[in-house]
Design an enzyme around this catalytic site. Structure first.
Site, PDB file in Angstrom:
ATOM      1  N   TYR A  49       0.828  -1.200   0.000  1.00  8.74           N
ATOM      2  CA  TYR A  49       0.000   0.000   0.000  1.00  8.74           C
ATOM      3  C   TYR A  49       0.868   1.259   0.000  1.00  8.74           C
ATOM      4  O   TYR A  49       0.542   2.249  -0.657  1.00  8.74           O
ATOM      5  CB  TYR A  49      -0.935  -0.010   1.216  1.00  8.74           C
ATOM      6  CG  TYR A  49      -1.788   1.215   1.338  1.00  8.74           C
ATOM      7  CD1 TYR A  49      -2.913   1.384   0.526  1.00  8.74           C
ATOM      8  CD2 TYR A  49      -1.488   2.211   2.260  1.00  8.74           C
ATOM      9  CE1 TYR A  49      -3.707   2.524   0.630  1.00  8.74           C
ATOM     10  CE2 TYR A  49      -2.277   3.348   2.372  1.00  8.74           C
ATOM     11  CZ  TYR A  49      -3.383   3.497   1.555  1.00  8.74           C
ATOM     12  OH  TYR A  49      -4.154   4.627   1.656  1.00  8.74           O
TER      13      TYR A  49
ATOM     14  N   GLU B  72       3.482   2.382  15.298  1.00  6.71           N
ATOM     15  CA  GLU B  72       4.395   2.141  14.187  1.00  6.71           C
ATOM     16  C   GLU B  72       3.632   1.839  12.907  1.00  6.71           C
ATOM     17  O   GLU B  72       3.937   2.388  11.857  1.00  6.71           O
ATOM     18  CB  GLU B  72       5.350   0.985  14.525  1.00  6.71           C
ATOM     19  CG  GLU B  72       6.324   0.636  13.431  1.00  6.71           C
ATOM     20  CD  GLU B  72       7.339   1.732  13.132  1.00  6.71           C
ATOM     21  OE1 GLU B  72       7.860   1.754  12.003  1.00  6.71           O
ATOM     22  OE2 GLU B  72       7.620   2.572  14.009  1.00  6.71           O
TER      23      GLU B  72
ATOM     24  N   VAL C  37      -5.568  -2.018   7.868  1.00  2.37           N
ATOM     25  CA  VAL C  37      -6.792  -2.813   7.746  1.00  2.37           C
ATOM     26  C   VAL C  37      -6.901  -3.230   6.292  1.00  2.37           C
ATOM     27  O   VAL C  37      -6.727  -2.399   5.391  1.00  2.37           O
ATOM     28  CB  VAL C  37      -8.039  -2.007   8.185  1.00  2.37           C
ATOM     29  CG1 VAL C  37      -9.307  -2.807   7.967  1.00  2.37           C
ATOM     30  CG2 VAL C  37      -7.910  -1.585   9.650  1.00  2.37           C
TER      31      VAL C  37
ATOM     32  N   GLY D  93     -13.882   0.695   6.244  1.00  2.00           N
ATOM     33  CA  GLY D  93     -15.161   1.395   6.259  1.00  2.00           C
ATOM     34  C   GLY D  93     -16.115   0.909   7.326  1.00  2.00           C
ATOM     35  O   GLY D  93     -17.196   1.460   7.482  1.00  2.00           O
TER      36      GLY D  93
ATOM     37  N   GLY E 282     -15.260   0.660  10.677  1.00  2.00           N
ATOM     38  CA  GLY E 282     -14.874   1.109  12.008  1.00  2.00           C
ATOM     39  C   GLY E 282     -13.757   0.308  12.656  1.00  2.00           C
ATOM     40  O   GLY E 282     -13.468   0.507  13.837  1.00  2.00           O
TER      41      GLY E 282
ATOM     42  N   TYR F 229      -7.895  10.042  10.716  1.00  7.20           N
ATOM     43  CA  TYR F 229      -7.250  10.612  11.899  1.00  7.20           C
ATOM     44  C   TYR F 229      -7.921  11.921  12.317  1.00  7.20           C
ATOM     45  O   TYR F 229      -8.095  12.179  13.504  1.00  7.20           O
ATOM     46  CB  TYR F 229      -5.758  10.814  11.646  1.00  7.20           C
ATOM     47  CG  TYR F 229      -5.056   9.542  11.191  1.00  7.20           C
ATOM     48  CD1 TYR F 229      -5.442   8.292  11.668  1.00  7.20           C
ATOM     49  CD2 TYR F 229      -4.031   9.585  10.267  1.00  7.20           C
ATOM     50  CE1 TYR F 229      -4.810   7.134  11.245  1.00  7.20           C
ATOM     51  CE2 TYR F 229      -3.387   8.431   9.843  1.00  7.20           C
ATOM     52  CZ  TYR F 229      -3.786   7.207  10.336  1.00  7.20           C
ATOM     53  OH  TYR F 229      -3.172   6.061   9.921  1.00  7.20           O
TER      54      TYR F 229
END
Length: 160
Positions: A26, A84, A88, A94, A96, A132
């Site tokens: 990613y 660190e 997911v 999406g 939670g 965030y």
């Protein structure tokens, strides 16, 4: 669907490494992961662990991790948690799960009298930054990340 957030335990090394590799993909660094299951087992579950993880399990399948350790703030005079890695799986996003992983770390922070949770986010990760912000986090724009590694780290071991 059943979601369980729990501390990592021996036997989770394979899933932790799988998700670390997925995070590296990613973050556009697929070849950067040097960790091994054996090394993770030693660091997470050895006699004196310095790094910890929470696991998100959805219907018995590990879909998320939060890897963290304690740091210390001289200004607050208290420990904090340094996150660190948080990851997911895309198919589980999406719902939670990331928030639940943060809630688990917040519970540890409260139990251990920690002053804060710190982490870094790549400047292009708008999905992460949005999460965030929704959690109430703020960007520390005045601080830059610095690092010594590789040859520079080795050079510090050689007296001038």
């Amino acid at each position: 669907m059943t979601l369980i957030i729990r501390p990592a335990h021996p036997g989770d090394e394979g899933d932790i490494l799988r998700l670390i590799r997925a995070l590296a993909d990613y973050e556009r660094e697929p070849d950067a992961v040097e960790a091994t299951e054996e090394g993770l087992a030693a660091h997470f579950f050895g006699p004196d662990p310095k790094v910890f993880a929470h696991i998100a399990e959805q219907d018995g399948h590990v879909v998320g991790i939060a890897v963290w350790f304690f740091n210390f703030s001289t200004w607050t005079g208290r420990h904090g948690i340094y996150l660190e890695d948080l990851f997911v799986e895309p198919t589980a996003r999406g719902g939670g799960i990331a928030r639940k992983l943060f809630e688990a770390m917040a519970a540890v922070a409260e139990a251990k009298n920690c002053a804060r949770i710190d982490w870094q986010v790549l400047d292009w990760n708008e999905l992460g930054k949005g999460l965030y912000r929704r959690l109430g986090a703020h960007h520390k724009a005045a601080w830059e990340q610095w690092r010594i590694d590789g040859d520079a780290l080795t050079a510090l071991l050689t007296p001038n």
